[in-house]
Design an enzyme around this catalytic site. Sequence first.
Site, mmCIF file in Angstrom:
data_model
loop_
_atom_site.group_PDB
_atom_site.id
_atom_site.type_symbol
_atom_site.label_atom_id
_atom_site.label_comp_id
_atom_site.label_asym_id
_atom_site.label_seq_id
_atom_site.Cartn_x
_atom_site.Cartn_y
_atom_site.Cartn_z
ATOM 1 N N ASN A 62 0.844 -1.201 0.000
ATOM 2 C CA ASN A 62 0.000 0.000 0.000
ATOM 3 C C ASN A 62 0.870 1.238 0.000
ATOM 4 O O ASN A 62 1.768 1.311 -0.863
ATOM 5 C CB ASN A 62 -1.150 -0.035 1.022
ATOM 6 C CG ASN A 62 -0.819 -0.250 2.457
ATOM 7 O OD1 ASN A 62 -0.587 -1.377 2.875
ATOM 8 N ND2 ASN A 62 -0.812 0.789 3.237
ATOM 9 N N ASP A 63 0.651 2.224 0.860
ATOM 10 C CA ASP A 63 1.291 3.540 0.722
ATOM 11 C C ASP A 63 2.773 3.516 0.337
ATOM 12 O O ASP A 63 3.562 2.830 0.985
ATOM 13 C CB ASP A 63 1.283 4.308 2.053
ATOM 14 C CG ASP A 63 -0.056 4.356 2.740
ATOM 15 O OD1 ASP A 63 -1.023 3.779 2.234
ATOM 16 O OD2 ASP A 63 -0.116 4.995 3.806
ATOM 17 N N TRP A 87 -3.511 -7.223 2.914
ATOM 18 C CA TRP A 87 -2.830 -6.483 3.974
ATOM 19 C C TRP A 87 -2.458 -7.413 5.131
ATOM 20 O O TRP A 87 -3.225 -8.308 5.487
ATOM 21 C CB TRP A 87 -3.753 -5.361 4.462
ATOM 22 C CG TRP A 87 -3.074 -4.409 5.392
ATOM 23 C CD1 TRP A 87 -2.428 -3.266 5.042
ATOM 24 C CD2 TRP A 87 -2.957 -4.526 6.821
ATOM 25 N NE1 TRP A 87 -1.910 -2.658 6.164
ATOM 26 C CE2 TRP A 87 -2.219 -3.411 7.262
ATOM 27 C CE3 TRP A 87 -3.388 -5.462 7.762
ATOM 28 C CZ2 TRP A 87 -1.903 -3.203 8.606
ATOM 29 C CZ3 TRP A 87 -3.077 -5.264 9.102
ATOM 30 C CH2 TRP A 87 -2.346 -4.142 9.509
ATOM 31 N N ARG A 180 -0.295 8.905 13.020
ATOM 32 C CA ARG A 180 0.534 8.160 12.062
ATOM 33 C C ARG A 180 0.923 8.971 10.830
ATOM 34 O O ARG A 180 0.398 10.046 10.582
ATOM 35 C CB ARG A 180 -0.168 6.874 11.636
ATOM 36 C CG ARG A 180 -1.542 7.037 11.034
ATOM 37 C CD ARG A 180 -2.144 5.665 10.701
ATOM 38 N NE ARG A 180 -3.520 5.764 10.223
ATOM 39 C CZ ARG A 180 -4.590 5.706 11.000
ATOM 40 N NH1 ARG A 180 -4.468 5.524 12.300
ATOM 41 N NH2 ARG A 180 -5.797 5.823 10.480
ATOM 42 N N GLU A 234 -4.951 11.227 6.938
ATOM 43 C CA GLU A 234 -3.753 10.403 6.776
ATOM 44 C C GLU A 234 -2.761 11.090 5.852
ATOM 45 O O GLU A 234 -3.105 11.988 5.088
ATOM 46 C CB GLU A 234 -4.128 9.031 6.187
ATOM 47 C CG GLU A 234 -4.916 8.144 7.140
ATOM 48 C CD GLU A 234 -4.910 6.674 6.736
ATOM 49 O OE1 GLU A 234 -5.105 6.390 5.544
ATOM 50 O OE2 GLU A 234 -4.695 5.817 7.626
ATOM 51 N N TRP A 317 -8.572 1.675 -1.063
ATOM 52 C CA TRP A 317 -9.017 0.759 -0.001
ATOM 53 C C TRP A 317 -10.437 0.275 -0.290
ATOM 54 O O TRP A 317 -11.236 0.991 -0.877
ATOM 55 C CB TRP A 317 -9.004 1.464 1.354
ATOM 56 C CG TRP A 317 -7.636 1.771 1.850
ATOM 57 C CD1 TRP A 317 -7.054 2.998 1.957
ATOM 58 C CD2 TRP A 317 -6.642 0.827 2.298
ATOM 59 N NE1 TRP A 317 -5.768 2.880 2.446
ATOM 60 C CE2 TRP A 317 -5.495 1.560 2.664
ATOM 61 C CE3 TRP A 317 -6.622 -0.565 2.414
ATOM 62 C CZ2 TRP A 317 -4.338 0.945 3.152
ATOM 63 C CZ3 TRP A 317 -5.453 -1.174 2.895
ATOM 64 C CH2 TRP A 317 -4.339 -0.418 3.258
#
Length: 488
Positions: A62-63, A87, A180, A234, A317
């Site tokens: 992911n990111d 994930w 985060r 985020e 997502w």
Amino acid sequence: MFAWSTPVALAAVLAVTLGQALRQQNETTKRELEEYIADKKAEINPRYRPHYHISPPVGWMNDPNGFSYYKEKFHLFYQFYPYDSVWGPMHWGHVSSSNLIDWEHLPTALIPETEMCFSGGAVVHGDDLVLLYTGRVTTDTDPFYNETQYLAFSNDGVNFRKYEGNPVLSYVPDNSADFRDPKIWKFKDHWYVVIGSSSNKRGRVLLYRSGDLFNWEFLSVLGESDGDMGYMWECPDLFELGGKTIFLWSPQGLEPKGDRYKNTYQTGYYIGELDYETFEFKTDKYFQELDYGHDFYATQTIQGDGKTYLIGWFNMWEVPHLEKEDGWAGTTTLVRELQLIGTRITMNPLEGIQDLRTDSVHNGDLEPQQAIEFGPTAEIILQGCLDQKIELLIQGKEGGLVTTVTWDPEVGKVIVNRSGEVRQVEWVPIGKTSWRLFLDASSLELFCGEGEVVFSSRIFSDGDWVVKNSSPQTLSVEAYRLRRSVPA
Ligand SMILES: *[C@@H]1O[C@H](CO)[C@@H](O)[C@H](O)[C@H]1NC(C)=O
Ligand SMILES: *[C@@H]1O[C@H](CO)[C@@H](O)[C@H](O)[C@H]1NC(C)=O
Ligand SMILES: *[C@@H]1O[C@H](CO)[C@@H](O)[C@H](O)[C@H]1NC(C)=O
């Protein structure tokens, strides 16, 4: 300030401090992981694997994280779970490049231990490449996780050692567990970091600074949802562009509004000014999405030589990830160069992307209903008359999803229609009116005009690409096949 505010002196103090305080990650675990990756790679079904976009060697991505330049190479990390194409406990995968176009895989940089290694940033400090990431630890009480910020260091750009004293940053003004995605940068004598958070179900971003990377001071709530801007913010980022400060982030929880916010989550920006005296970000809070496609989230930027580059996670997502049955999932967009033109950020592929062209497959008029056949990759530059409809039909030779990209002059919108899933936006060209379209084995990126409107969408068709002019008008088209620039 202290005697070590000059970079040379600071580096000397750190070397001593760090010599005692860094811990090698478990060599056995690292070796076994790389062996696992090498074995597992052989089982991957290549049909949707990108030829010129970064994807994990196996498993889940992911990111993107830690976009940086160190010892003459660009480095990019990414949220990585090697053991399944869904994930799982987060590692940091790692790729590097000397031109932002040709990429190679490096060994996994961070392996989760007591903490999962969530997203973060990277900076060069002295002789080290330093990662600042979110360590997520499972807890016994609701919400069953705790997020704090960790450091890791490398002096060769390959092997990373975690700081023994982690976490280095755990103070959240309201004790929110959501804390985060640190993005770190240097300004004058200090390191600054913005971190995504949430307070009473409203997304927000917190600003901290440090003189030494280890001791952090809370400065301000730099921005906060007024209730309409989502419950969690985020991947915050703050950078200068065109004389302004851009606050770019990925809010979660925006309500769909007309054509806007149809994806699960969004990525967009405010334009404003950061005041380094009051630590206030002044903005009119005009939120603009950066990209209008189906799959775009969690961006990373890097600046150097007067240029600003961006890369995003080329997925979303809570949608089907169709490649996952093939042993991998997740890719990144092309690296894009950003510019601020008026009140809009434009995105364009790098000039060097032309080096990917292998052969020209079309150059000139493309009549209505005429099609061009490609391999698994394509670049198409097209020009039509905006008074009439422009439409390309994109499909696989052997079937699968059909996607159209359309200019509808009646409504003044560009539309990407992926088998009925529509994303669209008004387009008022600010300069040239051509389109540039990139197809990889399972993706489409459409850059309109000067890059003021861009769509990134994953598209899944069977067999090589066939692109047909489904407009009522003849289009002027240049088209190329592109070579591979990432590992298979
Ligand atoms: C490293 O990991 C291996 C295998 O998981 C384990 O047996 C070993 O004890 C670990 N070594 C250290 C120093 O923790
Ligand atoms: C998370 O853990 C740190 C210690 O590592 C602690 O200082 C902090 O208060 C915890 N945060 C929350 C929200 O409980
Ligand atoms: C999108 O494509 C579907 C066919 O896949 C079609 O039925 C629908 O009308 C299209 N929508 C728009 C807005 O073009």
